[in-house]
Design an enzyme around this catalytic site. Structure first.
Site, PDB file in Angstrom:
ATOM      1  N   ARG A   1      23.467  22.440  21.737  1.00 46.87           N
ATOM      2  CA  ARG A   1      24.364  22.477  22.893  1.00 46.87           C
ATOM      3  C   ARG A   1      25.441  23.544  22.802  1.00 46.87           C
ATOM      4  O   ARG A   1      25.701  24.265  23.753  1.00 46.87           O
ATOM      5  CB  ARG A   1      25.090  21.129  23.057  1.00 46.87           C
ATOM      6  CG  ARG A   1      24.392  20.144  23.925  1.00 46.87           C
ATOM      7  CD  ARG A   1      24.731  18.759  23.451  1.00 46.87           C
ATOM      8  NE  ARG A   1      24.209  18.617  22.102  1.00 46.87           N
ATOM      9  CZ  ARG A   1      22.971  18.203  21.848  1.00 46.87           C
ATOM     10  NH1 ARG A   1      22.200  17.833  22.813  1.00 46.87           N
ATOM     11  NH2 ARG A   1      22.512  18.134  20.609  1.00 46.87           N
ATOM     12  N   THR A   2      26.086  23.619  21.647  1.00 46.78           N
ATOM     13  CA  THR A   2      27.225  24.531  21.580  1.00 46.78           C
ATOM     14  C   THR A   2      26.758  25.969  21.769  1.00 46.78           C
ATOM     15  O   THR A   2      27.309  26.718  22.563  1.00 46.78           O
ATOM     16  CB  THR A   2      27.985  24.361  20.247  1.00 46.78           C
ATOM     17  OG1 THR A   2      28.321  22.981  20.106  1.00 46.78           O
ATOM     18  CG2 THR A   2      29.260  25.181  20.224  1.00 46.78           C
TER      19      THR A   2
ATOM     20  N   LYS B   1      22.406  37.525   1.238  1.00 47.56           N
ATOM     21  CA  LYS B   1      22.398  38.435   0.086  1.00 47.56           C
ATOM     22  C   LYS B   1      23.724  38.396  -0.672  1.00 47.56           C
ATOM     23  O   LYS B   1      23.942  39.158  -1.589  1.00 47.56           O
ATOM     24  CB  LYS B   1      22.153  39.879   0.564  1.00 47.56           C
ATOM     25  CG  LYS B   1      20.864  40.093   1.319  1.00 47.56           C
ATOM     26  CD  LYS B   1      20.764  41.570   1.736  1.00 47.56           C
ATOM     27  CE  LYS B   1      19.643  41.806   2.718  1.00 47.56           C
ATOM     28  NZ  LYS B   1      19.790  43.105   3.393  1.00 47.56           N
TER      29      LYS B   1
ATOM     30  N   ARG C   1      30.115  29.625  14.451  1.00 44.83           N
ATOM     31  CA  ARG C   1      30.007  28.311  13.786  1.00 44.83           C
ATOM     32  C   ARG C   1      29.648  28.565  12.329  1.00 44.83           C
ATOM     33  O   ARG C   1      28.812  29.409  12.027  1.00 44.83           O
ATOM     34  CB  ARG C   1      28.927  27.457  14.439  1.00 44.83           C
ATOM     35  CG  ARG C   1      28.599  26.219  13.619  1.00 44.83           C
ATOM     36  CD  ARG C   1      27.728  25.244  14.346  1.00 44.83           C
ATOM     37  NE  ARG C   1      28.463  24.552  15.399  1.00 44.83           N
ATOM     38  CZ  ARG C   1      27.989  23.507  16.071  1.00 44.83           C
ATOM     39  NH1 ARG C   1      26.784  23.039  15.816  1.00 44.83           N
ATOM     40  NH2 ARG C   1      28.701  22.938  17.022  1.00 44.83           N
TER      41      ARG C   1
ATOM     42  N   HIS D   1      36.438  21.667  15.849  1.00 43.31           N
ATOM     43  CA  HIS D   1      35.465  22.085  16.868  1.00 43.31           C
ATOM     44  C   HIS D   1      36.241  22.124  18.191  1.00 43.31           C
ATOM     45  O   HIS D   1      36.060  21.268  19.053  1.00 43.31           O
ATOM     46  CB  HIS D   1      34.323  21.070  16.900  1.00 43.31           C
ATOM     47  CG  HIS D   1      33.120  21.499  17.671  1.00 43.31           C
ATOM     48  ND1 HIS D   1      33.089  22.618  18.477  1.00 43.31           N
ATOM     49  CD2 HIS D   1      31.882  20.941  17.746  1.00 43.31           C
ATOM     50  CE1 HIS D   1      31.895  22.719  19.014  1.00 43.31           C
ATOM     51  NE2 HIS D   1      31.142  21.726  18.599  1.00 43.31           N
TER      52      HIS D   1
HETATM   53  C1  NCD Z   1      28.822  18.047  17.193  1.00 44.49           C
HETATM   54  C2  NCD Z   1      29.088  19.043  16.083  1.00 44.49           C
HETATM   55  O1  NCD Z   1      28.325  19.978  15.883  1.00 44.49           O
HETATM   56  O2  NCD Z   1      30.090  18.840  15.421  1.00 44.49           O
HETATM   57  N1  NCD Z   1      27.850  18.444  18.107  1.00 44.49           N
HETATM   58  C3  NCD Z   1      28.165  19.360  19.073  1.00 44.49           C
HETATM   59  O3  NCD Z   1      28.791  20.355  18.852  1.00 44.49           O
HETATM   60  N2  NCD Z   1      27.776  19.049  20.315  1.00 44.49           N
HETATM   61  C4  NCD Z   1      28.611  16.688  16.710  1.00 44.49           C
HETATM   62  C5  NCD Z   1      27.526  16.437  15.708  1.00 44.49           C
HETATM   63  O4  NCD Z   1      26.840  17.332  15.245  1.00 44.49           O
HETATM   64  O5  NCD Z   1      27.371  15.255  15.387  1.00 44.49           O
END
Ligand code: NCD
Length: 307
Positions: free
Chosen positions: A50-51, A79, A100, A128
Site C-alpha cells: 500500500r505505501t 554490497k 522506507r 510511519h
Molecule cells: C504498516 C507498516 O508497514 O508499518 N503497513 C502499512 O504501511 N500500510 C503496518 C504493518 O505492516 O503491519
C-alpha cells in the site's frame, strides 16, 4: 507552513495536521500538474504494498515521474554501501525522495545527506508519519471529528510504528480516552505513555478487548509484527492473541469504526469486511489523497525556499 521534509510525527503541529487533512480531501476527485516534470525517487528497502503503490499512484496523479527501488537486495546497499552514500547519490537523480528502511532512525539519518523534499515511508519500529496522517484524515472523515473520541489500539503496540506515529498526532487534539489492548509482551513503550500523560489524556492499558467494546469509537487493529521478533517461537505464541469477528463488533457501538493499516494476518475475520463499521479499505484509499497533499506541499515549500 514551510516544511520540506517529514521524518516523524513528533514535530508536526495541529495547524499542519488540519491543513493536510483539508488538502487531502481536495484531492479526492482531482488530478493536477503540481509535480509536472518532477522526478520522485521511491526507495523501499523493506517490503510494502500500500505505501509504495499509493505513493506512486499519488505521484502519477500529480503529473510527476518515478524512479524506484522496490527491493533492497537490488541496490549497492547489498554490497555494503552506507545509507548516507546511497542518499547522497540518489538525491542527485531525483527532486523528491520517499524512503522506507528497516532501521529505526534511518529517515533522520538520510536527511543528513539531503536538503531535498523527503518523506519517511516507515523506519523500523519507529515512525510511519504519512500513515499517521492518512489515519487522522480517515478518523476525521468517518466520524466528522477527532475531539471527544475514545480510541483503542489493539495488538502489537510495542513494534507497531503506525501506532507510535499516530499517538503524537492524537496528542494534539482533545480526544476523550486512549485504550491500549495488548499481550503483556507487546505493551506500548513507556515513552509514548509519558508523552500522552503530559498532555493530560486519559489512558488505560488492558489485555482484554471484549470488555471494552461498549466504550470504543475507533478500534485500531494491528498485525503482530513477525519481522521484528528475534525469537520466532515468541511470535507464534502471540500470533492470534486478538481476533475481531462480526459477532464481536455487534457488541460495540453501532457507529464504531474499525481501522487497520493493513496487511492483516488473522486479527480480523473476513466477515467484518461487509459491515459498515469496516473502514480499513477506505483508509487504504485515503492514503493516495493524503500522499498527494504531502507531495504537493513539500515540493511547493521547497521551491519557495529556493527562490
Ligand atoms: C504498516 C507498516 O508497514 O508499518 N503497513 C502499512 O504501511 N500500510 C503496518 C504493518 O505492516 O503491519
Amino acid at each position: 507552513m514551510n516544511r520540506t521534509q517529514l521524518t516523524t510525527t513528533a514535530d508536526l503541529t495541529k495547524e499542519e495536521v488540519d491543513f493536510f487533512i483539508k488538502d487531502a480531501e481536495e484531492f479526492r476527485n482531482k488530478r493536477t500538474k503540481d509535480l509536472d516534470g518532477v522526478i520522485v525517487a521511491s526507495l523501499f528497502f523493506e517490503p510494502s504494498t500500500r505505501t509504495r503503490l499509493s505513493f506512486e499512484s499519488a505521484v502519477h496523479r500529480l503529473g510527476g515521474r518515478l524512479i524506484t527501488v522496490a527491493n533492497a537486495s537490488s541496490t549497492s546497499m547489498k554490497k555494503g554501501e552506507t545509507l548516507n552514500d546511497t542518499i547522497n547519490v540518489i538525491e542527485k537523480y531525483a527532486d523528491i525522495l520517499i524512503m522506507r528502511h528497516p532501521k529505526e532512525g534511518a529517515a533522520a539519518e538520510a536527511c543528513q545527506s539531503t536538503k531535498k523534499p523527503f518523506l519517511n515511508a516507515g523506519d523500523g519500529a519507529n515512525q510511519h508519519p504519512t500513515q499517521a496522517l492518512l489515519d487522522m484524515y480517515t478518523i476525521h472523515n468517518e466520524m466528522g471529528k477527532i475531539d471527544g473520541l475514545t480510541i483503542a489500539f489493539v495488538g502489537d503496540l510495542k513494534f507497531g510504528r503506525t501506532v507510535h506515529s499516530l499517538l503524537y498526532l492524537l496528542a494534539l487534539y482533545n480526544v476523550k480516552k486512549i485504550l491500549f489492548i495488548s499481550p503483556e509482551q507487546l505493551k506500548i513503550p513507556n515513552t509514548y505513555l509519558d508523552m500522552l500523560k503530559k498532555k493530560g489524556i486519559e489512558l488505560e492499558e488492558s489485555s482484554e478487548l471484549n470488555k471494552h467494546m461498549q466504550e470504543i469509537d475507533i478500534l485500531y487493529m494491528t498485525r503482530i509484527q513477525q519481522e521484528r521478533f528475534e525469537d520466532l517461537d515468541q511470535y507464534y505464541q502471540l500470533k492470534g492473541s486478538y481476533v475481531l469477528t462480526a459477532n464481536l463488533i455487534k457488541t460495540g457501538k453501532p457507529k464504531m469504526r474499525v481501522m487497520h493499516p493493513l496487511p492483516r494476518v488473522d486479527e480480523i475475520t473476513t466477515d467484518v469486511d461487509e459491515l459498515e463499521q469496516c473502514a480499513y479499505f477506505r483508509q487504504a484509499e485515503n492514503g493516495v489523497y493524503m500522499r498527494m497533499a504531502l507531495l504537493k506541499n513539500l515540493w511547493k515549500n521547497y521551491n519557495i525556499e529556493a527562490t
